[in-house]
Design an enzyme around this catalytic site. Structure first.
Site, mmCIF file in Angstrom:
data_model
loop_
_atom_site.group_PDB
_atom_site.id
_atom_site.type_symbol
_atom_site.label_atom_id
_atom_site.label_comp_id
_atom_site.label_asym_id
_atom_site.label_seq_id
_atom_site.Cartn_x
_atom_site.Cartn_y
_atom_site.Cartn_z
ATOM 1 C CB THR A 37 0.853 5.833 -2.131
ATOM 2 O OG1 THR A 37 1.752 5.570 -0.836
ATOM 3 C CG2 THR A 37 -0.392 5.262 -1.766
ATOM 4 C CE LYS A 38 4.717 8.395 1.061
ATOM 5 N NZ LYS A 38 4.547 9.860 1.344
ATOM 6 C CB CYS B 17 -0.818 -0.064 1.162
ATOM 7 S SG CYS B 17 -2.062 -1.279 1.279
ATOM 8 C CE1 TYR B 18 4.332 5.838 3.483
ATOM 9 C CE2 TYR B 18 6.587 4.578 2.890
ATOM 10 C CZ TYR B 18 5.872 5.800 3.551
ATOM 11 O OH TYR B 18 6.940 6.563 3.913
ATOM 12 C CB THR B 19 5.648 0.367 -1.911
ATOM 13 O OG1 THR B 19 6.708 0.026 -0.815
ATOM 14 C CG2 THR B 19 6.833 0.424 -3.001
#
Length: 231
Positions: free
Chosen positions: A146-147, A142-144
């Site tokens: 978006t980044k 999820c985080y990766t």
């Protein structure tokens, strides 16, 4: 007096950055959901403006920007890690929440800042990327995701902003001490970290440049984190 809006300003990197800019005499708009934490800064700094809002709420965010007025710099910082797990163990609701905060929220803030800055005076947008914009941790889909998307946002804003003297850069911060990193540190004994003040000072450097110069991408990280090299 130069002005900056900082999202996610109530804690972590956002809070540390707000404190640095306030000490440097900037007028600082503080956007975060927890109004009481923002008021801690406004109580001791006349040039701090509390703008409580959820970055995923387009109406509330627009009202915050209108209340603040002219903005020279946006530090597009608000974000969350989300769950740490393989993709098939990620709940759809958790995926959507991380997308809303880390990507949709950054889009909304950048859109408002860009609209203000293109009125003839220009300005600067600094997006908080991450080491994960280049190299992910396990279980960080999820985080990766978006980044990586924020890097695309940064590049697009850089191109689209040129005719209006709007510069856009990205700071990729690795393991700066914060509540989010502390939670990771508990799961990873011996994880290298750095003082969050170094991240804040790096944002200040980017913001202080004349609009004729831009740090397109900056990586600032704990020296001993395993980012460079191979396992």
């Amino acid at each position: 007096m130069k002005s900056i809006i900082i999202t996610g300003a109530s804690s972590g990197i956002g809070r540390a950055t707000a404190e640095v800019f306030l000490k440097e005499g900037w007028r600082v708009g503080l956007i975060a959901r927890r109004a009481e934490l923002l008021e801690e800064l406004t109580a001791i700094h006349d040039n701090a403006v509390a703008l409580p809002a959820d970055v995923t709420d387009a109406v509330a965010l627009e009202a915050a920007f209108e209340t603040f007025g002219r903005v020279d710099v946006l530090f597009n910082n608000a974000g969350m890690f989300g769950p740490s797990a393989p993709i098939d163990e990620i709940a759809i609701a958790d995926w959507e929440q991380v997308m809303m905060v880390n990507l949709h929220g950054m889009f909304l803030a950048a859109r408002l800042a860009f609209a203000s800055m293109r009125q003839g005076l220009g300005g600067r947008i600094i997006n908080n990327g991450s080491i994960s914009a280049h190299t992910p941790r396990e279980g960080s889909v999820c985080y990766t995701t978006t980044k990586h998307a924020i890097t695309g946002l940064t590049k697009s804003l850089s191109l689209d902003g040129r005719p209006f003297d709007i510069a856009c850069g990205q700071i990729d911060i690795g393991n700066a001490e914060s509540d989010m990193v502390s939670a990771l540190k508990e799961q990873n004994a011996g994880m290298a970290t750095m003082d969050v003040a170094h991240a804040a000072a790096s944002v200040l450097h980017m913001a202080q440049l004349p609009l004729s110069a831009n740090v397109q991408f900056m990586t600032v990280m704990a020296t001993k984190m395993p980012y460079i090299g191979r396992g």
